[in-house]
Design a protein around this motif. Structure first.
Motif, mmCIF file in Angstrom:
data_model
loop_
_atom_site.group_PDB
_atom_site.id
_atom_site.type_symbol
_atom_site.label_atom_id
_atom_site.label_comp_id
_atom_site.label_asym_id
_atom_site.label_seq_id
_atom_site.Cartn_x
_atom_site.Cartn_y
_atom_site.Cartn_z
ATOM 1 N N ALA A 157 68.361 27.200 55.781
ATOM 2 C CA ALA A 157 67.402 28.137 55.186
ATOM 3 C C ALA A 157 67.967 28.769 53.925
ATOM 4 O O ALA A 157 67.253 28.955 52.927
ATOM 5 C CB ALA A 157 67.034 29.217 56.198
ATOM 6 N N ASP A 158 69.258 29.095 53.947
ATOM 7 C CA ASP A 158 69.902 29.711 52.780
ATOM 8 C C ASP A 158 69.973 28.725 51.626
ATOM 9 O O ASP A 158 69.709 29.066 50.471
ATOM 10 C CB ASP A 158 71.293 30.191 53.176
ATOM 11 C CG ASP A 158 71.916 31.087 52.116
ATOM 12 O OD1 ASP A 158 71.151 31.744 51.379
ATOM 13 O OD2 ASP A 158 73.155 31.138 52.032
ATOM 14 N N ILE A 159 70.324 27.473 51.939
ATOM 15 C CA ILE A 159 70.380 26.440 50.899
ATOM 16 C C ILE A 159 68.994 26.193 50.319
ATOM 17 O O ILE A 159 68.821 26.108 49.094
ATOM 18 C CB ILE A 159 70.956 25.134 51.477
ATOM 19 C CG1 ILE A 159 72.406 25.332 51.901
ATOM 20 C CG2 ILE A 159 70.845 24.002 50.456
ATOM 21 C CD1 ILE A 159 73.001 24.149 52.640
ATOM 22 N N ALA A 160 67.981 26.110 51.187
ATOM 23 C CA ALA A 160 66.609 25.860 50.726
ATOM 24 C C ALA A 160 66.132 26.979 49.822
ATOM 25 O O ALA A 160 65.470 26.730 48.808
ATOM 26 C CB ALA A 160 65.682 25.720 51.927
ATOM 27 N N ARG A 161 66.467 28.217 50.172
ATOM 28 C CA ARG A 161 66.056 29.346 49.340
ATOM 29 C C ARG A 161 66.654 29.238 47.947
ATOM 30 O O ARG A 161 65.962 29.435 46.936
ATOM 31 C CB ARG A 161 66.499 30.666 49.999
ATOM 32 C CG ARG A 161 66.097 31.913 49.195
ATOM 33 C CD ARG A 161 67.022 33.064 49.448
ATOM 34 N NE ARG A 161 68.413 32.728 49.189
ATOM 35 C CZ ARG A 161 68.917 32.631 47.975
ATOM 36 N NH1 ARG A 161 68.152 32.813 46.897
ATOM 37 N NH2 ARG A 161 70.192 32.331 47.806
ATOM 38 N N GLU A 162 67.956 28.895 47.860
ATOM 39 C CA GLU A 162 68.591 28.791 46.546
ATOM 40 C C GLU A 162 67.992 27.648 45.739
ATOM 41 O O GLU A 162 67.759 27.778 44.530
ATOM 42 C CB GLU A 162 70.099 28.606 46.690
ATOM 43 C CG GLU A 162 70.795 28.517 45.339
ATOM 44 C CD GLU A 162 72.303 28.462 45.433
ATOM 45 O OE1 GLU A 162 72.936 28.141 44.408
ATOM 46 O OE2 GLU A 162 72.858 28.753 46.510
ATOM 47 N N VAL A 204 67.772 16.831 40.172
ATOM 48 C CA VAL A 204 68.582 16.317 41.285
ATOM 49 C C VAL A 204 70.048 16.709 41.104
ATOM 50 O O VAL A 204 70.707 17.172 42.047
ATOM 51 C CB VAL A 204 68.450 14.788 41.402
ATOM 52 C CG1 VAL A 204 69.447 14.243 42.427
ATOM 53 C CG2 VAL A 204 67.033 14.407 41.783
ATOM 54 N N CYS A 205 70.570 16.561 39.894
ATOM 55 C CA CYS A 205 71.975 16.896 39.625
ATOM 56 C C CYS A 205 72.260 18.373 39.876
ATOM 57 O O CYS A 205 73.315 18.732 40.411
ATOM 58 C CB CYS A 205 72.338 16.522 38.193
ATOM 59 S SG CYS A 205 72.427 14.748 37.877
ATOM 60 N N MET A 206 71.328 19.228 39.489
ATOM 61 C CA MET A 206 71.540 20.665 39.679
ATOM 62 C C MET A 206 71.485 21.043 41.151
ATOM 63 O O MET A 206 72.223 21.927 41.603
ATOM 64 C CB MET A 206 70.498 21.451 38.877
ATOM 65 C CG MET A 206 70.662 21.297 37.375
ATOM 66 S SD MET A 206 69.630 22.441 36.424
ATOM 67 C CE MET A 206 70.420 24.005 36.777
ATOM 68 N N VAL A 207 70.624 20.377 41.907
ATOM 69 C CA VAL A 207 70.576 20.632 43.347
ATOM 70 C C VAL A 207 71.868 20.165 44.006
ATOM 71 O O VAL A 207 72.390 20.816 44.917
ATOM 72 C CB VAL A 207 69.355 19.938 43.982
ATOM 73 C CG1 VAL A 207 69.418 20.023 45.508
ATOM 74 C CG2 VAL A 207 68.070 20.574 43.472
ATOM 75 N N GLU A 208 72.433 19.045 43.546
ATOM 76 C CA GLU A 208 73.692 18.537 44.096
ATOM 77 C C GLU A 208 74.822 19.540 43.918
ATOM 78 O O GLU A 208 75.776 19.555 44.708
ATOM 79 C CB GLU A 208 74.063 17.214 43.429
ATOM 80 C CG GLU A 208 73.182 16.041 43.829
ATOM 81 C CD GLU A 208 73.500 14.788 43.039
ATOM 82 O OE1 GLU A 208 73.182 13.690 43.516
ATOM 83 O OE2 GLU A 208 74.053 14.910 41.923
ATOM 84 N N ARG A 209 74.734 20.392 42.906
ATOM 85 C CA ARG A 209 75.799 21.357 42.614
ATOM 86 C C ARG A 209 75.715 22.616 43.459
ATOM 87 O O ARG A 209 76.638 23.426 43.445
ATOM 88 C CB ARG A 209 75.748 21.734 41.133
ATOM 89 C CG ARG A 209 76.056 20.578 40.190
ATOM 90 C CD ARG A 209 75.849 20.983 38.738
ATOM 91 N NE ARG A 209 76.684 22.118 38.369
ATOM 92 C CZ ARG A 209 76.588 22.764 37.204
ATOM 93 N NH1 ARG A 209 75.672 22.383 36.333
ATOM 94 N NH2 ARG A 209 77.384 23.770 36.938
#
Length: 227
Positions: A157-162, A204-209
């Protein structure tokens, strides 16, 4: 959320001074259940680090000092001959004080460094822990590989929010209102459509970070191939 070393490091860390004896260092490691200890001066500046491996070298190379005719295993001898630290290693095997036992200069990091940079420093130098120091070089804590792994314990949930609020909504100049993100066991799945292929790849790259992301499954389509 960009996790910093200060967020995961151990603040209360045991240390020894350069005059500590071999036995004192061994007792500190055992008493505190740690595998390495920083060596500091009277003002708390980190001078070096002593690990269990540094202590065990006295046993590994004891034939030089005790005349027992002992030969270290071939693997150890090859590692020593190929290492740039070979001569220093042999000298430390005969050391009796922390100042002579320690590996120096110490490989350190700062409390404001990102966990990613700390991971890279560990990988580059082949170490399992880093003393955390202030700008003046004074000991503030210690961070281990185990500490750094904590970033992967963030909740889905925390990752999804960010991902939704910080990356897709604010970090990209391209329209992302048609992109949806879901997270399961740290794996982010991106579904939707964007105007340009390059913008989709950047997303996609920014989410990977994002700290805690284990992998990204990319199901974003695009309407214009602008490679």
């Amino acid at each position: 959320m960009r996790v910093k070393v200060r967020d995961v490091m151990t603040h209360e860390v045991v240390s020894v001074n350069g005059g500590a004896s071999f036995k004192d260092v061994a007792e500190v490691l055992i008493a505190h259940g740690v595998s390495a200890v920083p060596v500091v001066d009277g003002e708390g500046h980190v001078l070096g680090v002593i690990s269990e491996a540094d202590l065990l070298r006295k046993e590994e190379f004891k034939e030089q000092y005790y005349g027992e005719g002992y030969q270290p295993p071939l693997r150890s001898r090859l590692r020593l001959s190929l290492s740039k630290e070979g001569p220093k290693t042999r000298n430390r095997a005969g050391a009796d004080t922390a100042a002579d036992l320690m590996t120096t200069p110490a490989v350190t990091t700062g409390s404001h460094a990102s966990v990613v940079s700390a991971m890279r420093v560990m990988a580059e130098h082949g170490v399992k822990r880093l003393p955390v120091v202030s700008k003046e070089g004074r000991l503030e804590g210690i961070v281990s590989r185990c500490d750094l792994i904590q970033v992967f314990l963030r909740s889905d949930a925390d990752i999804a929010r960010e991902v939704r609020e910080d990356v897709l909504a604010h970090s990209l100049w391209a329209k992302t209102s048609d992109v949806r993100a879901s997270v399961e066991q740290g794996v982010v799945t991106l579904v939707g459509s964007m105007q340009r292929r390059n913008d989709a790849r950047i997303a996609v790259c920014m989410v990977e970070r994002v700290n805690g992301v284990v992998d990204v499954i990319d199901h974003i389509t695009w309407r214009q191939d602008d490679r």
